[in-house]
Design a protein around this motif. Structure first.
Motif, short mmCIF file in Angstrom:
data_model
loop_
_atom_site.label_atom_id
_atom_site.label_comp_id
_atom_site.label_asym_id
_atom_site.label_seq_id
_atom_site.Cartn_x
_atom_site.Cartn_y
_atom_site.Cartn_z
N ALA A 57 0.83 -1.21 0.00
CA ALA A 57 0.00 0.00 0.00
C ALA A 57 0.86 1.26 0.00
CB ALA A 57 -0.93 0.00 1.21
N THR A 58 2.01 1.20 0.66
CA THR A 58 2.91 2.36 0.73
C THR A 58 3.56 2.68 -0.61
OG1 THR A 58 3.42 1.92 3.06
CG2 THR A 58 4.98 3.30 1.86
N VAL A 59 3.95 1.65 -1.35
CA VAL A 59 4.73 1.88 -2.58
C VAL A 59 3.88 1.94 -3.83
CG1 VAL A 59 6.71 0.73 -1.52
CG2 VAL A 59 5.23 -0.57 -3.08
N TYR A 60 2.66 1.43 -3.79
CA TYR A 60 1.84 1.28 -4.99
C TYR A 60 1.65 2.61 -5.71
CZ TYR A 60 -2.03 -0.30 -7.98
OH TYR A 60 -2.84 -0.62 -9.05
N LYS A 61 2.10 2.64 -6.96
CA LYS A 61 2.00 3.80 -7.84
C LYS A 61 2.69 5.04 -7.29
CE LYS A 61 -1.94 2.37 -10.61
NZ LYS A 61 -3.26 2.74 -11.19
N THR A 87 -4.36 3.05 4.39
CA THR A 87 -3.88 1.76 3.90
C THR A 87 -5.02 0.92 3.34
OG1 THR A 87 -2.06 1.74 5.49
CG2 THR A 87 -2.68 -0.38 4.52
N ARG A 88 -6.13 0.87 4.06
CA ARG A 88 -7.28 0.09 3.61
C ARG A 88 -7.83 0.64 2.29
NH1 ARG A 88 -10.16 -3.78 5.55
NH2 ARG A 88 -9.12 -3.69 7.59
N GLU A 89 -7.85 1.97 2.17
CA GLU A 89 -8.37 2.58 0.93
C GLU A 89 -7.49 2.23 -0.26
OE1 GLU A 89 -8.66 6.70 1.84
OE2 GLU A 89 -10.65 6.52 2.80
N ASP A 117 3.95 -2.45 -9.71
CA ASP A 117 2.53 -2.17 -9.45
C ASP A 117 1.64 -3.29 -9.98
OD1 ASP A 117 3.19 0.24 -8.27
OD2 ASP A 117 2.88 1.41 -10.09
N SER A 118 1.94 -3.76 -11.18
CA SER A 118 1.15 -4.84 -11.77
C SER A 118 1.25 -6.12 -10.94
CB SER A 118 1.62 -5.10 -13.20
OG SER A 118 0.96 -6.20 -13.77
N ASN A 119 2.46 -6.42 -10.48
CA ASN A 119 2.66 -7.62 -9.66
C ASN A 119 1.98 -7.49 -8.30
OD1 ASN A 119 4.20 -9.26 -11.43
ND2 ASN A 119 6.03 -8.05 -11.01
#
Length: 298
Positions: free
Chosen positions: A245-249, A288-290, A259-261
């Motif tokens: 959640a921290t690193v995504y996009k 994080t949940r969002e 991101d895809s993985n």
């Protein structure tokens, strides 16, 4: 050596004037100049290792025999020798003979206890690269390497000389990841769970972006191979979700392939009843949940 002779002569010339303070200052200046020159040479040789693979073998042999080996016997040459060792492993990879890699590992383990941060950083970086090159063969020396890594991580608040502790900790965490990736299939489940926990606790790496991407790629490969490796410790499931959640996009922390993985892995987690149960029972922070919910949306 000629270097030592130059230093001695410089000190003796000034000492004749009974000025001990000036003599010591001259010696320190000479040492700083020599260290800078050594590092410049190390950088140039590293570039040659990286860009001239056709001559790499003979060049490495000469570097090992004429530079690395003598440098390691001199206090003022240790950093120079370690830098060359790390560059050789990093750029030449399997062109470095296996027995030499094991020898380098022993050297890294010997000197990683020293106080100087640049020395520590080189040693831990070298241990990680060596683990990547040796693969499962690293298992026989993994206990000693992981012990040194864990000791530094646990004592990261200590005051030490030179380079900041943050860079060294990043190298420790990254080295642990490389070791886990190399030998995780050989590790007992409880030991693997503990080492995964301390590795995940240090991710993402916020200062060394290159090593951060490398560690995320290693984590993804392990989880693609066996996502249930996280189940020995439920908190490892939670921490992995928080990392993703921290690193995504995030531009500096991820890339489109990662991101895809991440999207595929999170979807897979929710298809695994055991992992899904842990995720649903966890009270994540709202942000994080969002993000996790946005990841799994079509």
């Amino acid at each position: 050596t000629a270097s030592v002779k130059r230093k001695t002569e410089a000190v003796e010339d000034i000492a004749e004037d009974d000025d001990a303070e000036e003599a010591n200052r001259a010696l320190e200046d000479n040492e700083e100049v020599e260290e800078s020159l050594q590092l410049e040479v190390a950088v140039l040789i590293g570039i040659l290792f990286k860009s001239n693979k056709t001559i790499a073998g003979p060049l490495f042999n000469r570097t090992l025999n004429e530079l690395i080996t003598p440098a390691l016997t001199l206090p003022q040459g240790l950093q120079f020798g370690l830098f060359l060792m790390c560059d050789a492993l990093n750029y030449l990879e399997n062109q470095v003979p296996e027995n030499v890699i094991f020898g380098f590992v022993n050297t890294f383990l010997t000197h990683c206890k020293k106080e100087e941060m640049k020395i520590k950083q080189s040693c831990f970086f070298g241990l990680g690269v060596a683990a990547s090159l040796l693969g499962e063969k690293f298992f026989e020396i993994s206990s000693a390497a992981l012990k040194e890594i864990d000791e530094l991580i646990m004592n990261s608040s200590i005051k030490t000389k030179g380079l900041g502790i943050t860079s060294v900790i990043d190298n420790c965490i990254s080295a642990k990841g490389k070791i886990i990736k190399a030998i995780w299939s050989q590790m007992p489940a409880d030991l693997l769970a503990n080492h995964l926990q301390s590795w995940l606790h240090g991710l993402p790496l916020l200062f060394d972006h290159t090593e951060n991407i490398l560690n995320l790629e290693m984590l993804i490969k392990i989880l693609q191979s066996n996502p249930e490796v996280l189940l020995s410790k439920p908190e490892n499931v939670v921490k992995t979700c928080e990392i993703f959640a921290t690193v995504y996009k995030q531009k500096n922390l991820s890339n489109p392939e990662i991101d895809s993985n991440i999207k595929s892995l999170i979807s897979g987690f929710l298809s695994n009843e055991n992992i899904k149960a842990i995720i649903l029972a966890t009270d994540f922070k709202i942000c994080t949940r969002e993000i996790l919910q946005s990841i799994i949306q079509p």
